[in-house]
Design a protein around this motif. Sequence first.
Motif, mmCIF file in Angstrom:
data_model
loop_
_atom_site.group_PDB
_atom_site.id
_atom_site.type_symbol
_atom_site.label_atom_id
_atom_site.label_comp_id
_atom_site.label_asym_id
_atom_site.label_seq_id
_atom_site.Cartn_x
_atom_site.Cartn_y
_atom_site.Cartn_z
ATOM 1 N N TYR A 134 0.818 -1.220 0.000
ATOM 2 C CA TYR A 134 0.000 0.000 0.000
ATOM 3 C C TYR A 134 0.846 1.263 0.000
ATOM 4 N N ASN A 135 2.157 1.090 0.015
ATOM 5 C CA ASN A 135 3.057 2.246 0.062
ATOM 6 C C ASN A 135 4.292 1.975 -0.794
ATOM 7 N N LEU A 136 4.084 1.613 -2.061
ATOM 8 C CA LEU A 136 5.218 1.376 -2.956
ATOM 9 C C LEU A 136 5.946 2.690 -3.208
ATOM 10 N N ARG A 137 7.258 2.609 -3.242
ATOM 11 C CA ARG A 137 8.078 3.794 -3.509
ATOM 12 C C ARG A 137 8.935 3.548 -4.741
ATOM 13 N N ILE A 138 9.208 4.621 -5.457
ATOM 14 C CA ILE A 138 10.102 4.527 -6.606
ATOM 15 C C ILE A 138 11.424 3.947 -6.113
ATOM 16 N N GLY A 139 11.895 2.930 -6.823
ATOM 17 C CA GLY A 139 13.136 2.262 -6.448
ATOM 18 C C GLY A 139 12.928 0.969 -5.684
ATOM 19 N N ASP A 140 11.722 0.765 -5.104
ATOM 20 C CA ASP A 140 11.439 -0.524 -4.465
ATOM 21 C C ASP A 140 11.620 -1.623 -5.499
ATOM 22 N N LYS A 141 12.015 -2.790 -5.037
ATOM 23 C CA LYS A 141 12.220 -3.917 -5.954
ATOM 24 C C LYS A 141 11.242 -5.028 -5.605
ATOM 25 N N LEU A 142 10.586 -5.555 -6.636
ATOM 26 C CA LEU A 142 9.648 -6.657 -6.475
ATOM 27 C C LEU A 142 10.190 -7.892 -7.169
ATOM 28 N N CYS A 143 9.964 -9.042 -6.543
ATOM 29 C CA CYS A 143 10.303 -10.315 -7.168
ATOM 30 C C CYS A 143 9.119 -10.724 -8.034
ATOM 31 N N ILE A 144 9.381 -10.986 -9.303
ATOM 32 C CA ILE A 144 8.348 -11.411 -10.245
ATOM 33 C C ILE A 144 8.506 -12.918 -10.445
ATOM 34 N N PRO A 145 7.488 -13.703 -10.039
ATOM 35 C CA PRO A 145 7.603 -15.150 -10.223
ATOM 36 C C PRO A 145 7.692 -15.508 -11.700
ATOM 37 N N ALA A 146 8.454 -16.529 -11.994
ATOM 38 C CA ALA A 146 8.694 -16.925 -13.385
ATOM 39 C C ALA A 146 7.656 -17.934 -13.842
ATOM 40 N N LYS A 147 6.436 -17.464 -14.075
ATOM 41 C CA LYS A 147 5.398 -18.326 -14.636
ATOM 42 C C LYS A 147 5.566 -18.390 -16.147
ATOM 43 N N HIS A 148 5.742 -17.223 -16.719
ATOM 44 C CA HIS A 148 6.011 -17.107 -18.148
ATOM 45 C C HIS A 148 7.274 -16.269 -18.290
ATOM 46 N N ILE A 149 8.047 -16.561 -19.291
ATOM 47 C CA ILE A 149 9.291 -15.836 -19.511
ATOM 48 C C ILE A 149 9.029 -14.693 -20.489
ATOM 49 N N PRO A 150 9.327 -13.451 -20.085
ATOM 50 C CA PRO A 150 9.121 -12.334 -21.010
ATOM 51 C C PRO A 150 10.129 -12.386 -22.155
ATOM 52 N N TYR A 151 9.678 -12.018 -23.330
ATOM 53 C CA TYR A 151 10.539 -11.952 -24.511
ATOM 54 C C TYR A 151 10.247 -10.628 -25.199
ATOM 55 N N ILE A 152 11.279 -9.880 -25.533
ATOM 56 C CA ILE A 152 11.122 -8.593 -26.213
ATOM 57 C C ILE A 152 11.202 -8.811 -27.714
ATOM 58 N N ILE A 153 10.187 -8.336 -28.422
ATOM 59 C CA ILE A 153 10.118 -8.481 -29.871
ATOM 60 C C ILE A 153 11.251 -7.683 -30.511
ATOM 61 N N LYS A 154 12.001 -8.358 -31.373
ATOM 62 C CA LYS A 154 13.127 -7.732 -32.081
ATOM 63 C C LYS A 154 12.726 -7.465 -33.527
ATOM 64 N N PRO A 155 13.452 -6.580 -34.190
ATOM 65 C CA PRO A 155 13.148 -6.338 -35.613
ATOM 66 C C PRO A 155 13.198 -7.646 -36.398
ATOM 67 N N GLY A 156 12.192 -7.879 -37.210
ATOM 68 C CA GLY A 156 12.151 -9.071 -38.044
ATOM 69 C C GLY A 156 11.442 -10.265 -37.411
ATOM 70 N N ASP A 157 11.159 -10.198 -36.098
ATOM 71 C CA ASP A 157 10.443 -11.301 -35.461
ATOM 72 C C ASP A 157 9.028 -11.384 -36.019
ATOM 73 N N THR A 158 8.574 -12.596 -36.232
ATOM 74 C CA THR A 158 7.200 -12.829 -36.668
ATOM 75 C C THR A 158 6.557 -13.800 -35.687
ATOM 76 N N LEU A 159 5.247 -13.850 -35.722
ATOM 77 C CA LEU A 159 4.540 -14.782 -34.858
ATOM 78 C C LEU A 159 4.952 -16.217 -35.173
ATOM 79 N N ASP A 160 5.041 -16.552 -36.447
ATOM 80 C CA ASP A 160 5.458 -17.909 -36.838
ATOM 81 C C ASP A 160 6.844 -18.245 -36.300
ATOM 82 N N TRP A 161 7.775 -17.285 -36.387
ATOM 83 C CA TRP A 161 9.128 -17.530 -35.891
ATOM 84 C C TRP A 161 9.106 -17.789 -34.391
ATOM 85 N N ILE A 162 8.362 -16.979 -33.640
ATOM 86 C CA ILE A 162 8.295 -17.140 -32.185
ATOM 87 C C ILE A 162 7.708 -18.508 -31.823
#
Length: 116
Positions: free
Chosen positions: A52-80
């Motif tokens: 209820y009192n998050l501050r800029i700079g606080d760090k949160l642990c994000i559980p690894a349910k799904h792995i984030p992937y950043i779309i790069k130039p040339g990536d397509t849905l089929d390729w992913i």
Amino acid sequence: MNYFVRRQENEYGGCDGMIHEIKEGDSLYKVARLYGISLEDLMEKNPTVDVYNLRIGDKLCIPAKHIPYIIKPGDTLDWILDHFGIDYVTFRNANPQMPPFRMEENSVVYIPERGD
């Protein structure tokens, strides 16, 4: 931004996932949506954080349910789908926030871990 999953240490102990640093405008709800996880999972992984009192700079642990992937130039849905060995339905279930078939450079998609 570069995303990766590994055990990381922070002031709250070990984190099996990734660390998210709170920025201006962040809320628990916004962070949970960003990573495609439930508020319950986020709060469970961060029991010592004053949600209820998050501050800029606080760090949160994000559980690894799904792995984030950043779309790069040339990536397509089929390729992913081919690269990560997943089908379209599995991909869509992990990315309900994403408009169908839209792959914008530098946007984040979530790749389910095998066995999900």
